[in-house]
Design an enzyme around this catalytic site. Structure first.
Site, PDB file in Angstrom:
ATOM      1  N   SER A 170      -4.855  12.901   7.634  1.00 15.64           N
ATOM      2  CA  SER A 170      -6.025  12.361   8.318  1.00 15.64           C
ATOM      3  C   SER A 170      -6.781  13.506   9.002  1.00 15.64           C
ATOM      4  O   SER A 170      -7.225  14.434   8.321  1.00 15.64           O
ATOM      5  CB  SER A 170      -5.611  11.262   9.303  1.00 15.64           C
ATOM      6  OG  SER A 170      -6.720  10.514   9.724  1.00 15.64           O
ATOM      7  N   ASP A 205      -7.554   3.339   0.448  1.00 11.52           N
ATOM      8  CA  ASP A 205      -7.798   3.694   1.849  1.00 11.52           C
ATOM      9  C   ASP A 205      -9.161   3.151   2.282  1.00 11.52           C
ATOM     10  O   ASP A 205     -10.197   3.532   1.733  1.00 11.52           O
ATOM     11  CB  ASP A 205      -7.762   5.220   1.993  1.00 11.52           C
ATOM     12  CG  ASP A 205      -7.631   5.679   3.439  1.00 11.52           C
ATOM     13  OD1 ASP A 205      -8.089   4.955   4.332  1.00 11.52           O
ATOM     14  OD2 ASP A 205      -7.079   6.771   3.660  1.00 11.52           O
ATOM     15  N   HIS A 211      -4.239   4.136   4.221  1.00 15.77           N
ATOM     16  CA  HIS A 211      -4.260   5.390   4.969  1.00 15.77           C
ATOM     17  C   HIS A 211      -2.858   5.881   5.333  1.00 15.77           C
ATOM     18  O   HIS A 211      -2.668   7.047   5.644  1.00 15.77           O
ATOM     19  CB  HIS A 211      -5.098   5.213   6.235  1.00 15.77           C
ATOM     20  CG  HIS A 211      -5.577   6.495   6.832  1.00 15.77           C
ATOM     21  ND1 HIS A 211      -6.191   7.476   6.104  1.00 15.77           N
ATOM     22  CD2 HIS A 211      -5.526   6.958   8.118  1.00 15.77           C
ATOM     23  CE1 HIS A 211      -6.511   8.488   6.893  1.00 15.77           C
ATOM     24  NE2 HIS A 211      -6.105   8.204   8.114  1.00 15.77           N
TER      25      HIS A 211
END
Length: 742
Positions: free
Chosen positions: A609, A684, A716
């Site tokens: 991320s 995602d 995610h």
């Protein structure tokens, strides 16, 4: 945006010492398969801990012994300490697939990602029954073990029992539904549908503002404040959720930075939907509805209105009879800063308000009364959460890091005579959670340390342990006990940033052999709102220990721009993402290369991320420093990320285009010359796959070599499973260690 480091096994299972049916000899080394197997190595961890209204039961959801991601509802008698299962999720669950709306809500609430069964519940105020959602339907469970399904509740979102227990409410088909505790619910709003939603929190409220609901009962059950939002102005993205056996196409309205948000309104109505009054939120429609609360007597509604640029936060007082609002006070940020939202506040019966503010540069508690402010805590440390308020005595209980940035503790202060702050929990631990009864006479405290997985206990008003809820001692048949003899300690230290700021690091090393140099697995997240270096047992501790047993040094450092160090420390990234974070992580690498036991040519970096984004920026700006890099689910272009998160730090891209260009990982993609592994989930809905494909296209067009692994059907949190780690270790073995990985 949330932190997605390598949280191996966040859902934890109970009792068994080893993978089911697999006895393990004490002193055995960890394997990657065992790290990701059931039961979880962190031990049994009850979640969603709550006290019954009369305090006789402590309830929680707990994972099954043989299925660590399926949860059941349990209760402990606080008088005897005996546990019993109240609701078996497999007995009442249908196994039906969740609605897309509930899937998206669970993705926003990371604690529920990848889990099934009973993940939440709500006590009826009389303490005689519990509202239990399972597989998209609602059930009412009584304490004798009987469970009945509520008719008409299929597809229910955000279910609650009203404060006095007269009603059950939930959202379905984009409308708010209400029924009495024994009857069939009906929709009390009817306009929901298409782009219009009632009673829900919009995407950025769930993802970035930590607001999960869009309706609020008054304390006397007379009224409900209901959010209405219209997504019509929001840009439509065509998102492909690519699975193993097919692809689903979603027309997702996603408010990318610099584009329109939803239109928000707030209404007050009776439980049958009548008497609707629209709340005056002001003439500016381009605002955020940040928080909504009723005063203790239900005479007024408190609404926090945040400006689009997030530099002002207004507290409004609303008359529920007319919807008219007046300004109570305003929080304003500095010139190159923003106002952080918080849940550390409490309206009191006398009309005053306990409020967390960063106005002096650190997050502290204040009391607002009759238009005047009194500061209750102060110093170069931060208050994290407000846990309990006893208005009769004036005692406030909160969590914070007054005893050092690496630990979080429970403290008390008297709001009528502020000054003396008393620590209620033992030094050497970091609290991961603390809840209390209404006045702070009993606390449920969760804590951990680098040598002890999370444990939970019931404490008295002074923080003294009354009873263990979950001692979780790593002895006997604890899942981690066979591996404890090889457990390596976590070391802590500091270095200086280029501006003299102190940066904290943590490191786990193998048992060092004289003259031998070791490769480094350099983990990072680095984004705002995060803190990775602390004296705790992270969810991925077994994974870190496995890496150490494979010969890696595991290292992390908290850079400027991250959390719990005050506004100046955090504000360093204002309009400059990918700058000071890179510098500080690079300072960590430079420090590592001075250590005689580190192989300076074998430092590998990994992040997911925001951490994946930093991997790319570090490799672009500093080729040759790292032997290889792994970038998971990175934001490569901040113009692709959402409004509330991105504009808070970077401003409006239509006005600050240069800042966005500098922060993007795309323009300099081809500057990466060191081995790179790019990873992303193909479903995602937070950091869209477009981020990874845009970067890959840049590399391919320039004929730059890199490796890529995509995960069909994964969102995610793809790194929570074993295959990404098998892939990463193979990549690092070939490019860094260049020797066999066990």
């Amino acid at each position: 945006m949330r932190i997605w480091m390598a949280a191996a096994g966040v859902g934890l299972a109970l009792y068994a010492a080893t993978a089911v049916g697999q006895p393990v000899k004490k002193g055995s080394p960890l394997t990657l398969e065992r790290v990701f197997a059931s039961p979880d190595l962190g031990g049994g961890q009850p979640q969603a801990l709550r006290l019954s209204p009369d305090g006789t039961l402590l309830t929680s959801v707990r994972p099954r012994e043989d299925e660590r991601n399926r949860f059941d509802l349990w209760a402990m008698d606080t008088r005897t300490g005996q546990w019993r299962m109240l609701v078996d999720s497999k007995r009442i669950g249908s196994g039906a697939e969740l609605s897309e709306a509930e899937k998206m809500q669970r993705e926003r609430d990371r604690s529920k990602t990848g889990k099934t069964g009973i993940l939440d519940y709500g006590w009826a105020p009389d303490g005689k029954s519990i509202l239990v959602p399972v597989d998209g339907e609602l059930f009412v469970a009584t304490l004798d073990g009987n469970v009945r399904k509520l008719d008409g509740s299929k597809g229910a979102l955000n279910p609650v029992v009203s404060p006095r227990g007269g009603f059950v409410s939930f959202v379905r088909d984009q409308n708010l539904w209400v029924g009495d505790a024994n009857g069939v619910a009906r929709a009390i709003t009817t306009e929901g549908g298409g782009t219009v939603h009632f009673g829900e929190a919009e995407f950025v409220a769930q993802e970035e503002m930590h607001r999960r609901t869009g309706y609020w009962w008054s304390p006397d059950d007379r009224l409900i404040a209901v959010e209405r939002f219209d997504e019509a102005p929001v840009r439509v993205f065509t998102r492909a959720s690519i699975g193993a056996t097919g692809t689903s196409i979603y027309e997702q309205r996603y408010p990318a930075a610099g584009t329109p948000n939803v239109l928000v309104d707030l209404f007050i109505m009776k439980p049958d939907g009548s008497g609707q009054v629209k709340v005056d939120l002001g003439p500016d429609r381009d605002i955020y509805l940040a928080r909504v609360d009723w005063t203790p007597d239900g005479s007024a509604l408190l609404v926090q209105r945040q400006s689009r640029d997030q530099r002002t936060l207004d507290m409004l007082v609303v008359d529920p009879a007319t919807g008219q609002s007046r300004l109570m006070f305003t929080e304003r940020s500095g010139e190159k800063s923003w106002v952080n939202l918080s849940d550390a506040y409490r309206p009191l019966k006398d009309g005053s308000l306990i409020w967390r503010s960063e106005r002096d540069g650190f997050g502290h508690l204040y009391r607002w009364k009759d238009g005047k402010w009194t500061q209750l805590t102060s110093g170069d440390w931060v208050v994290d959460a407000l846990v309990a308020v006893d208005e009769a005595s004036g005692r406030l209980v909160f969590t914070g890091n007054r005893d050092g940035v690496l630990e979080r503790h429970l403290y008390s202060v008297n709001m009528n005579a502020p000054g003396a702050i008393i620590r209620l929990t033992e030094p050497g631990w970091t609290l991961s959670g603390a809840t209390a009864d209404s006045t702070g006479t009993r606390f449920i405290i969760s804590r951990s340390s680098p040598t002890q997985p999370r444990q939970t206990y019931l404490a008295d008003a002074n923080g003294k342990r009354i009873a263990w809820v979950n001692e979780n001692a790593v002895t006997g048949d604890h899942p981690y006990a066979p591996y404890l003899p090889l457990h390596r300690p976590t070391q802590f230290g500091t270095i200086k940033a280029d501006d003299g700021t102190t940066l904290h690091w943590q490191m786990i090393t193998p048992a060092l052999q004289k003259g031998k140099r070791y490769p480094v697995f350099f983990m990072h997240y680095g984004g705002p709102g995060s803190q990775d270096v602390s004296r705790d047992w992270p969810g991925n501790m077994p994974l870190r220990q496995f890496l150490v047993q494979q010969g890696w040094i595991v290292f992390q450092i908290d850079n400027r721009g991250s959390d719990n160090r005050g506004k100046k420390f955090e504000d360093a990234i204002w309009h400059a993402m990918g700058s000071v974070e890179v510098d500080d992580q690079l300072a960590g690498a430079a420090y590592l290369k001075t250590l005689p036991f580190v192989d300076p040519a074998k430092i590998a970096i990994y992040g997911w991320s925001y951490g994946g984004y930093l991997t790319l920026k570090m490799m672009q700006q500093h080729p040759g420093v790292f032997a290889a890099g792994i970038s998971g689910a990175p934001v490569t272009d901040w113009a692709l990320y959402d409004t509330h998160y991105t504009e808070r730090y970077m401003g409006d891209p239509t006005r600050d285009a240069a800042a966005y260009t500098a922060a993007s990982a795309l323009p300099d993609a081809t500057q990466i010359s060191d081995p790179l592994l790019l990873m992303h989930g193909m479903a995602d809905d937070n950091v869209f796959l477009d981020n990874a494909t845009a970067f890959a296209a840049k590399m391919q067009a320039a004929n730059r070599p890199f490796e890529m692994m995509l995960y069909p059907g994964k969102a995610h949190g793809a790194a929570r499973e074993i295959h990404p780690w098998t892939t990463m270790l193979d990549f690092l073995d070939r490019h860094v260690k260049k020797s066999g990985v066990k």
